[in-house]
Design a protein around this motif. Structure first.
Motif, PDB file in Angstrom:
ATOM      1  N   GLN A  52       0.823  -1.204   0.000  1.00  0.00           N
ATOM      2  CA  GLN A  52       0.000   0.000   0.000  1.00  0.00           C
ATOM      3  C   GLN A  52       0.866   1.267   0.000  1.00  0.00           C
ATOM      4  OE1 GLN A  52      -3.024  -0.347   3.023  1.00  0.00           O
ATOM      5  NE2 GLN A  52      -4.181   1.358   2.217  1.00  0.00           N
ATOM      6  N   ARG A  53       2.145   1.119  -0.232  1.00  0.00           N
ATOM      7  CA  ARG A  53       3.092   2.228  -0.128  1.00  0.00           C
ATOM      8  C   ARG A  53       2.842   3.347  -1.121  1.00  0.00           C
ATOM      9  NH1 ARG A  53       4.734  -1.718  -2.991  1.00  0.00           N
ATOM     10  NH2 ARG A  53       6.011  -1.508  -4.837  1.00  0.00           N
ATOM     11  N   GLN A  54       2.259   3.037  -2.272  1.00  0.00           N
ATOM     12  CA  GLN A  54       2.033   4.041  -3.311  1.00  0.00           C
ATOM     13  C   GLN A  54       0.767   4.865  -3.070  1.00  0.00           C
ATOM     14  OE1 GLN A  54       1.286   0.901  -3.498  1.00  0.00           O
ATOM     15  NE2 GLN A  54      -0.635   0.665  -4.585  1.00  0.00           N
ATOM     16  N   CYS A  55      -0.089   4.448  -2.143  1.00  0.00           N
ATOM     17  CA  CYS A  55      -1.377   5.115  -1.908  1.00  0.00           C
ATOM     18  C   CYS A  55      -1.209   6.362  -1.049  1.00  0.00           C
ATOM     19  CB  CYS A  55      -2.340   4.157  -1.211  1.00  0.00           C
ATOM     20  SG  CYS A  55      -2.727   2.687  -2.186  1.00  0.00           S
ATOM     21  N   VAL A  56      -1.844   7.446  -1.480  1.00  0.00           N
ATOM     22  CA  VAL A  56      -1.793   8.677  -0.690  1.00  0.00           C
ATOM     23  C   VAL A  56      -3.161   9.062  -0.124  1.00  0.00           C
ATOM     24  CG1 VAL A  56       0.270   9.630  -1.777  1.00  0.00           C
ATOM     25  CG2 VAL A  56      -1.967  10.147  -2.744  1.00  0.00           C
ATOM     26  N   CYS A  77      -6.893   3.202  -4.883  1.00  0.00           N
ATOM     27  CA  CYS A  77      -6.359   4.384  -4.201  1.00  0.00           C
ATOM     28  C   CYS A  77      -5.772   5.354  -5.222  1.00  0.00           C
ATOM     29  CB  CYS A  77      -5.291   3.993  -3.186  1.00  0.00           C
ATOM     30  SG  CYS A  77      -3.738   3.402  -3.919  1.00  0.00           S
ATOM     31  N   ARG A  78      -5.605   6.593  -4.779  1.00  0.00           N
ATOM     32  CA  ARG A  78      -4.928   7.601  -5.593  1.00  0.00           C
ATOM     33  C   ARG A  78      -3.459   7.597  -5.205  1.00  0.00           C
ATOM     34  NH1 ARG A  78      -3.386  12.806  -5.673  1.00  0.00           N
ATOM     35  NH2 ARG A  78      -4.072  13.213  -3.553  1.00  0.00           N
ATOM     36  N   THR A  79      -2.590   7.636  -6.209  1.00  0.00           N
ATOM     37  CA  THR A  79      -1.146   7.597  -5.976  1.00  0.00           C
ATOM     38  C   THR A  79      -0.565   9.013  -5.985  1.00  0.00           C
ATOM     39  OG1 THR A  79      -0.658   7.338  -8.328  1.00  0.00           O
ATOM     40  CG2 THR A  79      -0.988   5.315  -7.053  1.00  0.00           C
ATOM     41  N   ARG A  80       0.713   9.112  -5.676  1.00  0.00           N
ATOM     42  CA  ARG A  80       1.396  10.419  -5.612  1.00  0.00           C
ATOM     43  C   ARG A  80       1.309  11.198  -6.931  1.00  0.00           C
ATOM     44  NH1 ARG A  80       4.099   7.013  -2.578  1.00  0.00           N
ATOM     45  NH2 ARG A  80       4.539   7.565  -0.437  1.00  0.00           N
ATOM     46  N   ASP A  81       1.300  10.480  -8.029  1.00  0.00           N
ATOM     47  CA  ASP A  81       1.247  11.163  -9.330  1.00  0.00           C
ATOM     48  C   ASP A  81      -0.181  11.487  -9.774  1.00  0.00           C
ATOM     49  OD1 ASP A  81       0.322   8.673 -10.069  1.00  0.00           O
ATOM     50  OD2 ASP A  81       1.985   8.213 -11.414  1.00  0.00           O
ATOM     51  N   LYS A  83      -2.682   9.423 -10.261  1.00  0.00           N
ATOM     52  CA  LYS A  83      -3.379   8.333 -10.949  1.00  0.00           C
ATOM     53  C   LYS A  83      -4.035   7.403  -9.934  1.00  0.00           C
ATOM     54  CE  LYS A  83      -0.230   8.432 -14.848  1.00  0.00           C
ATOM     55  NZ  LYS A  83       0.841   7.759 -15.546  1.00  0.00           N
ATOM     56  N   ASP A  85      -4.775   3.600  -8.679  1.00  0.00           N
ATOM     57  CA  ASP A  85      -4.185   2.263  -8.682  1.00  0.00           C
ATOM     58  C   ASP A  85      -5.222   1.332  -8.064  1.00  0.00           C
ATOM     59  OD1 ASP A  85      -2.354   0.204  -8.928  1.00  0.00           O
ATOM     60  OD2 ASP A  85      -1.289   0.696  -7.086  1.00  0.00           O
TER      61      ASP A  85
END
Length: 180
Positions: A52-56, A77-81, A83, A85
């Motif tokens: 889940q590290r990419q989720c913000v 989830c929404r990622t840092r960029d 998008k 995921d």
């Protein structure tokens, strides 16, 4: 005699908080209406984990029934960029307790392997199914979920406290959504 009394007082001061730090047994709920549990949940907080590290933010889990009686799990989830995921998995009930489920995100052809299934324990659930707390027997995983995109601070603190009583490392919780 005073030194012994002083040592006894120090021992009590150190031992009592540890004795009461874990007052609840870490076990799944004894009753779970899986049909009411289905639907979309918004993550309020979670313990950090690799997958889940990419989720913000905007983290959701949606559960729906599959034809074979198992449950489809769709996490997003929404990622840092910016998008989105997502990942799809399957959950199944166990004979351990109504709130003890197992989930896998591995392909179906690997479903026969026991190690692709992870414990998914519903630890607490609102009588109206407005919020839930999910964890694992190992206490490595913990999610605070809500039907709404946010949660009242008092409600969150009560759930957080109950998780601490079960021995979860709540000081590591990552907030995923705002508190009111």
């Amino acid at each position: 005699m005073r030194p012994c009394r002083w040592m006894w007082t120090v021992w009590l001061a150190l031992a009592l908080p540890m004795a009461y730090a874990q007052q609840l047994t870490n076990e799944p709920v004894k009753q779970l209406d899986l049909k009411r549990y289905l639907g979309e949940w918004h993550e309020i907080a979670h313990l950090p984990m690799f997958f889940q590290r990419q989720c913000v933010d905007n983290i959701t889990a949606t559960y729906s029934t599959l034809p074979d009686g198992q449950v489809r799990v769709h996490n997003a989830c929404r990622t840092r960029d910016g998008k989105m995921d997502d990942a799809d998995g399957v959950a199944r009930t166990t004979n351990k307790a109504p709130g003890a489920l197992e989930v896998r995100f591995a392909p179906s052809w690997l479903a026969w392997l026991p190690w692709v299934w992870a414990d998914y324990w519903v630890l607490d659930v609102d009588p109206d199914y407005r919020w839930a707390v999910v964890g694992s027997p190992s206490r490595d995983y913990l999610w605070v979920l809500s039907r709404d995109t946010h949660m009242q601070r008092a409600q969150f603190e009560a759930l957080r406290h109950r998780a601490a009583e079960r021995g979860y490392p709540i000081e590591k919780l990552v907030m995923s959504a705002p508190l009111d």
